[in-house]
Design an enzyme around this catalytic site. Structure first.
Site, PDB file in Angstrom:
ATOM      1  N   ASP A   1       0.848  -1.192   0.000  1.00  0.00           N
ATOM      2  CA  ASP A   1       0.000   0.000   0.000  1.00  0.00           C
ATOM      3  C   ASP A   1       0.886   1.246   0.000  1.00  0.00           C
ATOM      4  OD1 ASP A   1      -1.887   2.115   0.708  1.00  0.00           O
ATOM      5  OD2 ASP A   1      -3.248   0.496   1.261  1.00  0.00           O
TER       6      ASP A   1
ATOM      7  N   SER B   1      -7.010   4.270  -1.615  1.00  0.00           N
ATOM      8  CA  SER B   1      -6.787   2.829  -1.529  1.00  0.00           C
ATOM      9  C   SER B   1      -8.052   2.004  -1.734  1.00  0.00           C
ATOM     10  CB  SER B   1      -6.171   2.464  -0.170  1.00  0.00           C
ATOM     11  OG  SER B   1      -4.886   3.032  -0.045  1.00  0.00           O
TER      12      SER B   1
ATOM     13  N   GLU C   1      -1.196  -7.942   2.128  1.00  0.00           N
ATOM     14  CA  GLU C   1      -1.008  -6.496   2.082  1.00  0.00           C
ATOM     15  C   GLU C   1       0.056  -6.030   3.070  1.00  0.00           C
ATOM     16  OE1 GLU C   1      -3.362  -2.236   2.593  1.00  0.00           O
ATOM     17  OE2 GLU C   1      -3.993  -3.977   3.766  1.00  0.00           O
TER      18      GLU C   1
ATOM     19  N   HIS D   1       2.212   8.724   4.970  1.00  0.00           N
ATOM     20  CA  HIS D   1       1.231   9.746   5.362  1.00  0.00           C
ATOM     21  C   HIS D   1       1.735  10.565   6.550  1.00  0.00           C
ATOM     22  CE1 HIS D   1      -2.107   9.203   2.698  1.00  0.00           C
ATOM     23  NE2 HIS D   1      -2.307   7.934   3.011  1.00  0.00           N
TER      24      HIS D   1
ATOM     25  N   HIS E   1      -1.213  11.024  -1.258  1.00  0.00           N
ATOM     26  CA  HIS E   1      -0.810  10.045  -2.264  1.00  0.00           C
ATOM     27  C   HIS E   1      -0.189  10.753  -3.463  1.00  0.00           C
ATOM     28  CE1 HIS E   1      -4.148   7.117  -0.702  1.00  0.00           C
ATOM     29  NE2 HIS E   1      -3.130   7.254   0.129  1.00  0.00           N
TER      30      HIS E   1
END
Length: 531
Positions: free
Chosen positions: A68, A118, A339, A348, A461
């Site tokens: 991710d 996401s 994941e 972030h 992102h």
């Protein structure tokens, strides 16, 4: 083997680092000889020529590793970190994913967003359909947070296609098991944040929408392996957590009073089902005696790898090994979604060190999966859902610590700067009206927030394409630049599940040993296999 020879060549590079002159960049002495580079390139060429013989077996097993937020700059920086953790220069290191023979690019935009989230991306690479940001398992006809746009717009995932075809299926994540990425595998929700009914607005509940934790238990009731975090969303509101008793933020959140863990245990009690919540419990299991596993190791997300308690919390690699050993017992094969979810969280927060260590751990899990499977019958894909505003530069010398300083001062404010920087995020900081002097702080500390150009409480992102690494049966179909929703279509085609299965059936109605690629095969001048 070719694989071993490549590894040997890389070890030669790594072992030959010598000390250069004072103040000069250090690099291996052998690299001064053109023959070294020519030999390495010729070896790579031989391996590339070997890839012309395409693997057209049916993929019995499918594994998707999803990093991710693992954009290309993150992959490169993680490669350097991996090498430096082994005492090497880093740049010449190979990640496990670097060894995959086929690489392509995926376009990540959501139907309504140039820079995606996401949830919409998960719907693309799991359900094969691009979708709106913030929604999971529904088409772009669904509107975020509007419950009445759910019905009729549901789309199913490759995990369900695999289950319906008789395969075992599993989900392993370092986030909550009802977070955006895993939830698109089983849920249909117009809002990714509806983790439990405690996070849903009353009108959505009254209109009949279900929270994601509930959907995990009800939509595909026999998911064989589920591991990650998210315990609190399974328990009644205010019920104390087993690991963190009497800490309100970790207590249950459900308003409907249901105990989803107990319900799961009850349904699986005669089916070799096991619920675990710590490392000792999960590693003490004999996979041969386990058909169903529910592992919830934290109330929310799992801790960062750098902060993980190795005595009580399993690593992603450990979870993946347990999952594969359980799933591979099925003679029909399996589908596994893995994941590395907290790469995204580190970015972030502007904490590059946390993010990159998460990426290195996911790469370690990829290596473990390689040892437990075969490229002859297992299609493995590694990709990201989106990128981040993360990068590194500054003309750093060979072997410069990835978390270190650029080798010069700014010619504008005459202050040093770290190689790693963010385009935006919480690392923006002024001291006396000017950029902070990083030489006065510990910029290699685990939670250091790298400097950012634009101040934001949370970094955003990035919108560029992400890499897609593939190996195993029909991995060559992941080539070039594609829409992100193409990925599950390739995986399903390779495994003869979902739609488009005509290539899997021989003229006598029995399963063909190898898929016939018809027009694709003609283009590649490959023989079509028919029984």
């Amino acid at each position: 083997t070719l694989w071993q020879s490549r590894v040997t060549a890389l070890l030669i590079i790594c072992s030959c680092v010598i000390s250069g002159n004072s103040g000069k960049p250090q690099f291996p002495e052998r690299e001064k000889d053109p023959q070294f580079w020519n030999t390495l390139a010729q070896q790579t060429l031989k391996e590339a020529l070997m890839q012309q013989k395409l693997n057209q077996n049916v993929a019995k097993n499918l594994i998707l590793f999803l990093g991710d937020g693992m954009g290309v700059p993150t992959v490169t920086a993680a490669r350097i970190l991996k090498g430096q953790l082994k005492g090497q220069s880093g740049e010449e290191t190979q990640l496990e994913m670097d060894k995959f023979p086929f690489v392509s690019l995926a376009k990540t935009y959501n139907t309504n967003a140039q820079v995606p989230d996401s949830a919409g991306t998960a719907t693309a690479y799991l359900c094969g359909v691009k979708a709106n940001e913030g929604t999971v398992g529904v088409s772009a006809a669904a509107v975020r947070s509007q419950c009445n746009t759910t019905e009729g717009n549901e789309v199913t995932s490759i995990l369900k296609w695999a289950k319906d075809s008789g395969k075992s299926v599993g989900i392993v994540t370092t986030t909550r098991v009802n977070h955006a990425t895993p939830s698109a595998a089983y849920a249909h929700s117009v809002d990714r944040d509806w983790y439990s009914d405690g996070e849903m607005p009353p009108e959505a509940l009254q209109a009949g929408c279900k929270d994601i934790a509930r959907q995990l238990m009800e939509n595909i009731p026999n998911i064989d392996v589920i591991m990650g975090g998210g315990r609190k969303y399974m328990y009644p509101k205010n019920q104390s957590d087993v690991e963190y008793p009497n800490i309100p933020k970790h207590s249950g959140t459900r308003k409907d009073g249901r105990n989803l863990v107990e319900e799961w245990i009850a349904k699986k009690k005669d089916k070799k089902g096991h619920y675990v919540w710590n490392k000792k419990q999960v590693l003490s299991l004999n996979p041969n005696n386990v058909d169903y596993l529910l592992g919830l190791f934290e109330p929310g997300d799992l801790t960062y790898e750098l902060e993980r308690n190795s005595e009580t919390d399993p690593s992603l690699t450990e979870m993946v090994e347990v999952a594969i050993k359980i799933l591979r017992k099925n003679s029909n094969g399996f589908y596994l979604l893995v994941e590395g979810g907290r790469i995204d969280h580190g970015h972030h927060e502007g904490k590059a060190k946390q993010a990159l260590h998460e990426a290195v751990e996911m790469d370690r899990a990829i290596g473990r999966a390689h040892l437990l499977t075969s490229i002859h019958d297992t299609l493995t894909v590694v990709t990201a859902d989106h990128s981040h505003m993360f990068n590194f530069g500054g003309y750093t010398h060979r072997g410069n610590t990835i978390f270190g300083l650029a080798p010069m001062l700014s010619d504008v404010d005459q202050k040093p700067f770290t190689s790693i920087l963010y385009g935006n995020g919480p690392g923006y900081k002024l001291v006396n009206g000017a950029r902070e002097n990083v030489s006065t702080i510990d910029f290699e500390e685990n939670n250091y927030q790298a400097q950012a150009a634009v101040p934001l409480s949370m970094e955003t992102h990035g919108g560029e394409d992400v890499a897609v690494f593939a190996k195993g049966p029909l991995a060559h179909l992941l080539h070039g630049v594609h829409e992100q929703n193409y990925i599950p279509h390739v995986m399903a085609y390779a495994a003869c599940i979902g739609q488009n299965r005509e290539h899997c059936i021989a003229h006598d109605g029995t399963a063909a040993l190898k898929p016939a690629l018809s027009s694709i095969a003609a283009l590649l001048t490959v023989t079509r296999f028919l029984c």
